[in-house]
Scaffold this motif. Structure first.
Motif, short mmCIF file in Angstrom:
data_model
loop_
_atom_site.label_atom_id
_atom_site.label_comp_id
_atom_site.label_asym_id
_atom_site.label_seq_id
_atom_site.Cartn_x
_atom_site.Cartn_y
_atom_site.Cartn_z
N TRP A 14 36.24 20.35 2.79
CA TRP A 14 35.22 21.31 2.32
C TRP A 14 35.56 21.76 0.90
N SER A 15 34.50 21.89 0.12
CA SER A 15 34.70 22.33 -1.26
C SER A 15 33.46 23.09 -1.68
N LEU A 16 33.63 24.01 -2.57
CA LEU A 16 32.52 24.79 -3.08
C LEU A 16 31.50 23.90 -3.80
N VAL A 17 31.99 22.75 -4.31
CA VAL A 17 31.14 21.83 -5.05
C VAL A 17 29.99 21.32 -4.19
N THR A 18 30.15 21.22 -2.87
CA THR A 18 29.13 20.65 -1.98
C THR A 18 27.98 21.60 -1.72
N VAL A 19 28.07 22.80 -2.13
CA VAL A 19 26.95 23.74 -1.96
C VAL A 19 25.89 23.40 -3.02
N PRO A 20 24.67 23.01 -2.60
CA PRO A 20 23.65 22.62 -3.59
C PRO A 20 23.26 23.82 -4.46
N PRO A 21 23.03 23.57 -5.73
CA PRO A 21 22.55 24.65 -6.59
C PRO A 21 21.17 25.12 -6.11
N LEU A 22 20.85 26.35 -6.43
CA LEU A 22 19.57 26.92 -6.01
C LEU A 22 18.40 26.11 -6.55
N THR A 23 18.53 25.60 -7.78
CA THR A 23 17.46 24.77 -8.38
C THR A 23 17.17 23.56 -7.50
N HIS A 29 12.45 21.90 -1.59
CA HIS A 29 11.40 22.65 -0.89
C HIS A 29 10.01 22.27 -1.45
N ILE A 30 9.91 22.16 -2.78
CA ILE A 30 8.64 21.79 -3.41
C ILE A 30 8.19 20.41 -2.94
N ALA A 31 9.16 19.46 -2.92
CA ALA A 31 8.84 18.10 -2.49
C ALA A 31 8.42 18.08 -1.02
N HIS A 32 9.11 18.86 -0.20
CA HIS A 32 8.82 18.89 1.23
C HIS A 32 7.44 19.49 1.52
N ASN A 33 7.03 20.45 0.70
CA ASN A 33 5.74 21.14 0.93
C ASN A 33 4.67 20.72 -0.07
N PHE A 34 4.85 19.54 -0.65
CA PHE A 34 3.97 19.12 -1.76
C PHE A 34 2.51 19.01 -1.34
N GLU A 35 2.27 18.55 -0.12
CA GLU A 35 0.89 18.37 0.32
C GLU A 35 0.12 19.69 0.33
N ASN A 36 0.80 20.77 0.72
CA ASN A 36 0.14 22.09 0.79
C ASN A 36 0.19 22.85 -0.53
N ASN A 37 1.20 22.53 -1.35
CA ASN A 37 1.35 23.29 -2.59
C ASN A 37 1.89 22.39 -3.71
N PRO A 38 1.02 21.52 -4.27
CA PRO A 38 1.49 20.54 -5.27
C PRO A 38 1.61 21.15 -6.67
N ILE A 39 2.73 21.83 -6.92
CA ILE A 39 2.88 22.58 -8.18
C ILE A 39 3.68 21.78 -9.22
N LEU A 40 3.49 20.48 -9.24
CA LEU A 40 4.28 19.61 -10.09
C LEU A 40 4.19 19.97 -11.57
N ASN A 41 2.99 20.25 -12.06
CA ASN A 41 2.77 20.45 -13.50
C ASN A 41 3.39 21.75 -14.04
N TYR A 42 3.85 22.60 -13.17
CA TYR A 42 4.49 23.85 -13.62
C TYR A 42 5.98 23.65 -13.89
N LEU A 43 6.52 22.49 -13.53
CA LEU A 43 7.95 22.26 -13.64
C LEU A 43 8.32 21.60 -14.97
N LEU A 44 9.60 21.69 -15.32
CA LEU A 44 10.12 20.99 -16.48
C LEU A 44 10.09 19.49 -16.20
N PRO A 45 9.95 18.65 -17.23
CA PRO A 45 9.88 17.20 -17.01
C PRO A 45 11.02 16.64 -16.16
#
Length: 433
Positions: A14-23, A29-45
């Motif tokens: 176990w290491s702290l490195v394995t904790v995914p960053p919040l980003t 989450h965005i990818a998982h819920n894309f069908e209901n909330n496709p907010i792609l154009n609001y994100l950085l490239p």
């Protein structure tokens, strides 16, 4: 003395490195819920790409079509759906490939009176920005089952035949292709590709209503450059309707009507079309054009300033037709490619073309293969070629020309081809290929 053992229950990996960053969690989450909330154009490239890489190719097109422009996503969609994917045939655009092939697939298996037309119409706002070419190599007629139940008590009369004609109409393309602003090529075959043991001639009917609908659609499709209607039993009456609607088309440059039933009246309508349109290529291979039709085409050719290619292979123009086309080429300065294979031509046609080869400086390719030019015909062509510098291809296979004459002709044509090649090396063209 007492010894105590201390056990540490820890995960050594176990290491702290394995904790995914919040980003990262947010992007998941965005990818998982894309069908209901496709907010792609609001994100950085860089974040958009991470989301797109996680998107499922089974998402509804209503969600992805006008939001996802990343080629990698559409490449995945194509590769998962089709075994052969040559993107170079689609302007190197995977998105264009997907929508063209998806639409073609729906149209190839569209059954009138069975398939819901909305299936096609709903696709228009999703694909209209990307579709430039449609190749529909089969067009299905309606199913006959319900029709037979309605008329099973009727005898085999004219009334029965009329009902059969009505039931054979295909899907009307007008609503679709007039709503595709970038459509430049349309290839159609009215028939069934793999009917097997269920073969009936009625599966290959291109009806009068089909023809009038298609003619109106092509007339309104103002950016169309290439129109191919092949292997569809297109006859003279239908060609007249099509030619009339295409006479003043602003963009049409290529018309392919090969493998149909066009005779002299249809060829006469096309002769008029040649003289009134901006047509550059006309393909009438494997029809039933005789000398009157060829004479009409020759008249159109004499008046045309745009036609560069005429294909009359596998027709019946004979010497009266061949001579007329030759005489037209004494004044025409646009035609470069001429196909007259298998037209029962003989020495009189070769005599006229001897003059053509001596005078015309535009023609680069002529095919006379599978005719009966004979020894004298070959000598006539050789005589005409004496000072010709522009012809780079002359096909005389199976034209009954003497071997020595054929060799001498080949030497002249080959020298012309080499001169053109060396000239293009010394003066490279800047025009796109």
């Amino acid at each position: 003395s007492l010894y105590t053992r201390r056990c540490i229950t820890e995960d050594p990996s176990w290491s702290l490195v394995t904790v995914p960053p919040l980003t990262e969690l947010c992007l998941q989450h965005i990818a998982h819920n894309f069908e209901n909330n496709p907010i792609l154009n609001y994100l950085l490239p860089k974040h958009q790409k991470k989301v797109v890489d996680r998107l499922s190719t089974s998402l509804p097109l209503t969600v992805t079509a006008n939001i996802v422009s990343h080629e990698d996503y559409w490449k995945r969609c194509c590769m998962e759906r089709w075994q052969v994917c040559d993107v170079s045939n689609y302007g190197d655009s995977w998105k264009r490939m997907f929508f063209e092939r998806h639409l073609e697939n729906i149209l190839k298996f569209f059954i009138p009176n069975t398939t819901d037309p909305q299936q096609v119409l709903e696709l228009i706002p999703l694909c209209k920005g990307y579709v430039r070419k449609l190749e529909i190599d089969q067009f299905l007629p309606p199913l006959r089952v319900d029709q037979q139940e309605e008329i099973n008590d009727l005898s085999d009369t004219e009334e029965d035949a009329e009902l059969g004609e009505v039931y054979m109409h295909h899907y009307d393309l007008r609503d679709l292709i007039t709503a595709l602003p970038h459509l430049q090529e349309l290839h159609l075959t009215y028939g069934v590709k793999s009917c097997g043991m269920n073969f009936e001639w009625s599966l290959f009917n291109f009806t009068e209503l089909d023809c009038s609908n298609l003619a109106a659609a092509v007339k309104m499709c103002r950016n169309l450059k290439v129109f191919k209607l092949t292997r569809s039993k297109v006859d003279d009456d239908k060609i007249k309707v099509l030619a009339r609607n295409l006479q003043h088309h602003p963009c049409l440059s290529e018309l392919d009507l090969s493998h149909n039933l066009i005779r002299d009246p249809g060829a006469q309508a096309l002769g008029k079309l040649i003289s009134l349109s901006k047509l550059e290529t006309l393909n009438l291979c494997n029809n039933q054009v005789c000398y009157l039709g060829a004479q009409a085409l020759a008249q159109g050719l004499a008046e045309s300033s745009t036609l560069t290619s005429l294909n009359l292979r596998l027709n019946f123009v004979e010497d009266k037709g061949g001579e007329a086309i030759g005489r037209a080429l004494l004044t025409n300065t646009s035609l470069k490619f001429l196909h007259l294979e298998s037209n029962n031509l003989s020495e009189p046609t070769a005599a006229v073309f001897s003059q053509v080869l001596a005078q015309n400086t535009t023609l680069t390719s002529i095919s006379f293969s599978c005719n009966h030019l004979g020894l004298d015909g070959g000598k006539q062509l050789l005589k005409g070629l004496a000072n010709n510098k522009t012809l780079t291809e002359l096909d005389l296979r199976h034209a009954e020309v003497e071997q020595e004459t054929d060799f001498l002709i080949h030497e002249i044509v080959w020298a012309n081809r080499e001169a053109v090649r060396l000239g293009s090396l010394q003066h490279p063209t800047t025009e796109p290929l």
